[in-house]
Enzyme design. Structure first.
Site, short mmCIF file in Angstrom:
data_model
loop_
_atom_site.label_atom_id
_atom_site.label_comp_id
_atom_site.label_asym_id
_atom_site.label_seq_id
_atom_site.Cartn_x
_atom_site.Cartn_y
_atom_site.Cartn_z
N HIS A 157 1.15 -1.06 -0.10
CA HIS A 157 0.40 0.04 0.26
C HIS A 157 0.45 1.30 0.19
O HIS A 157 0.40 2.53 0.58
CB HIS A 157 -0.82 0.20 0.75
N HIS B 157 -0.32 -16.38 7.27
CA HIS B 157 0.18 -14.74 6.23
C HIS B 157 2.56 -14.63 6.59
O HIS B 157 1.92 -15.42 7.39
CB HIS B 157 -0.76 -13.77 6.03
N ASP C 251 -6.53 -13.12 -3.65
CA ASP C 251 -6.98 -13.80 -4.38
C ASP C 251 -7.65 -15.45 -4.01
O ASP C 251 -7.24 -16.28 -2.52
CB ASP C 251 -5.81 -14.21 -5.71
C1 LIG Z 1 0.03 -13.53 -8.04
C2 LIG Z 1 -0.15 -13.93 -6.58
C3 LIG Z 1 -0.81 -13.42 -5.79
C4 LIG Z 1 -0.87 -13.80 -3.95
N1 LIG Z 1 -2.72 -13.15 -3.43
C5 LIG Z 1 -2.51 -13.30 -1.91
C6 LIG Z 1 -3.90 -12.91 -1.33
O1 LIG Z 1 -4.81 -12.49 -1.97
N2 LIG Z 1 -4.16 -13.05 0.22
C7 LIG Z 1 -3.09 -13.12 0.39
O2 LIG Z 1 -3.27 -14.05 1.52
N3 LIG Z 1 -1.92 -14.45 -0.01
C8 LIG Z 1 -1.66 -13.93 -1.74
N4 LIG Z 1 -0.40 -14.08 -2.08
C9 LIG Z 1 0.34 -15.20 -1.54
C10 LIG Z 1 1.51 -14.18 -0.39
O3 LIG Z 1 1.57 -13.24 -0.30
C11 LIG Z 1 1.95 -15.03 0.93
O4 LIG Z 1 1.45 -16.24 1.39
C12 LIG Z 1 2.94 -13.91 1.80
O5 LIG Z 1 3.67 -13.68 1.45
C13 LIG Z 1 3.29 -15.11 2.83
O6 LIG Z 1 4.15 -15.64 2.37
P1 LIG Z 1 4.20 -17.85 2.23
O7 LIG Z 1 3.39 -18.18 1.94
O8 LIG Z 1 5.57 -17.27 1.18
O9 LIG Z 1 4.68 -17.88 3.20
C14 LIG Z 1 -0.29 -14.38 -3.39
C15 LIG Z 1 1.01 -14.27 -3.74
C16 LIG Z 1 1.41 -14.64 -5.49
C17 LIG Z 1 2.02 -15.09 -6.42
#
Ligand SMILES: Cc1cc2nc3c(=O)[nH]c(=O)nc-3n(C[C@H](O)[C@H](O)[C@H](O)COP(=O)(O)O)c2cc1C
Length: 426
Positions: A17, A104, A375
């Site tokens: 943000h 997260h 997402d």
């Molecule tokens: C294209 C893309 C979109 C994402 N959108 C979301 C989202 O809308 N909500 C969410 O909780 N995580 C989303 N993520 C994942 C988080 O960024 C990620 O799970 C978080 O940074 C924690 O990191 P880790 O899962 O690698 O441990 C997205 C990841 C990608 C690659």
């Protein structure tokens, strides 16, 4: 840290943000013709709000070139790229002031830095990947122009729904044991054909980015089901890289597959990565798994390629018979190889609106029902990110090898060594 690569160096900046996100790219060969349009194509494939399968956050993600390119030509100096964050809604995150979102990065970022971004995922947000995708698009332009390299990723599974060849049962011996000598028949000819010829245009025909229409429809239903239940679901992405020269990769710590693995596992939400025969290779005896050497059309080659085009961490320039976890790739022209980064596993996104029993930062038990736009499944949007990271790895490894070869070419020819130490002529 926020920089990846040795010669083609990509530094990304930005949080979910803040005012803007982007990248500084150092090491782009001067003279490469480049425009914002070259970069925008991939950014638009990554952007949110593309369909009802992705977050509704409405970002156009239009790239602004800040430096390093003039009159459509790369100057060889750092390329600065900026994309504005326009559709921020920081108030959507007031619950997460109290509660770290389970699975997260809220808790770990706070533990690490002692402070965290005031809303959203901050630096852990997928907004960060905009800089990677932009840098990957530039690398790809060079790779395609100079080497004809093609990189195509696609969605190979959502939840338990997989491309057809992945769900075919393993063959059985008459006594009912799985036959570990018969490993080819889990592969459909259609899927081989798909991997040999797949294009981004075909991948983009369906919003899931799964190139098999029937499976894509089932995947859509699975994602919608997760969304309707205020839940989320994971999936896998497969990436095919075609026409890569041999000799790339830096033993021992920077082996080609090690760099690919690092690149892929640095993408948010990734949990798994397999290259070549991957885990499947563990189920096949060595007598089947080895790639015997043969002379093919006057070129020293291998009959099969369970190695995935990489041996000793170095690309081998083979005609590739490449098996992903459950897939197969047809042979290529001599001197070129094909690598698949199969499969990159993405977890179910952590942020879900469904109430979850968890604890506040102060340890008080409670229930979090996250608001905000998220997402339900990340893999359709992850496709261009995977392609970008593959392009960045390739570009960096190519430039490293160029440097070595150029330095060696300045020396007089070697005449004193025994012939067993030199490449024999065929
Ligand atoms: C294209 C893309 C979109 C994402 N959108 C979301 C989202 O809308 N909500 C969410 O909780 N995580 C989303 N993520 C994942 C988080 O960024 C990620 O799970 C978080 O940074 C924690 O990191 P880790 O899962 O690698 O441990 C997205 C990841 C990608 C690659």
């Amino acid at each position: 840290m926020s920089t990846f690569g040795s010669i083609y160096r990509v530094t990304t900046y930005g949080e979910s943000h803040c005012a803007s996100v982007g990248a500084i790219i150092d090491g782009c060969p001067p003279g490469l013709e480049l425009s914002a349009a070259d970069i925008q194509v991939q950014l638009s494939r990554r952007r949110p709000g593309q369909s009802n399968l992705t977050t509704p956050r409405d970002e156009k993600d239009l790239v602004q070139i800040q430096s390093g390119i003039e009159h459509g030509v790369a100057l060889g100096t750092p390329i600065g790229l900026l994309v504005k964050n326009e559709d921020q809604r920081p108030n959507d995150y007031s619950e997460t002031d109290l509660y770290p979102r389970p699975s997260h990065a809220d808790y770990t970022y706070l533990e690490k830095y002692g402070v965290k971004a005031s809303s959203g995922g901050g630096r852990s947000s997928a907004r960060e990947t905009i800089g990677r995708v932009a840098a990957g698009a530039i690398a790809e332009k060079y790779l395609k122009q100079v080497y004809g390299i093609e990189i195509v990723a696609f969605v190979s599974s959502v939840g338990k729904i997989r491309l057809p060849s992945n769900v075919a049962p393993p063959s059985m011996t008459p006594d009912g044991d799985e036959d570990d000598n018969d490993v080819e028949d889990i592969l459909s000819p259609e899927f081989r054909q798909l991997l040999s010829t797949i294009t981004r245009e075909e991948v983009d025909k369906h919003p899931t980015r799964c190139p098999h229409p029937e499976t894509a429809e089932r995947m859509t239903k699975r994602i919608i089901r997760a969304k309707d239940a205020q839940d989320s679901i994971g999936g896998t992405v497969t990436c095919v890289i075609r026409n890569v020269p041999s000799g790339l990769g830096e033993p021992v710590f920077d082996k080609f597959e090690a760099k690919l693995a690092q690149a892929m596992l640095s993408i948010p939400a990734t949990k798994a990565f397999e290259v070549g025969s991957g885990f499947k290779g563990t189920e096949v005896p060595g007598s089947k798994h080895n790639d015997p050497f043969v002379l093919k059309n006057g070129k020293f080659s291998t009959l099969t390629n369970w190695s995935g085009g990489i041996q000793g961490g170095i690309t081998n320039g083979e005609d590739i018979y490449f098996r992903q976890v459950d897939s197969y790739i047809s042979p290529l022209k001599a001197g070129h190889l094909r690598i698949t980064c199969d499969r990159i596993g993405f977890k179910s996104p952590a942020t879900i609106s469904q109430p979850q029993n968890t604890a506040q930062y102060n340890g008080t038990p409670g229930t979090l029902a996250a608001r905000g736009r998220h997402d339900p499944c990340v893999v359709p949007r992850a496709v261009p990110i995977v392609e970008a990271m593959a392009a960045i790895v390739l570009m960096d490894q190519l430039l490293i090898q160029h440097a070595r070869k150029t330095a060696a070419s300045l020396l007089p020819p070697i005449t004193t060594l025994p012939h067993t130490m030199m490449i024999p002529k065929h």
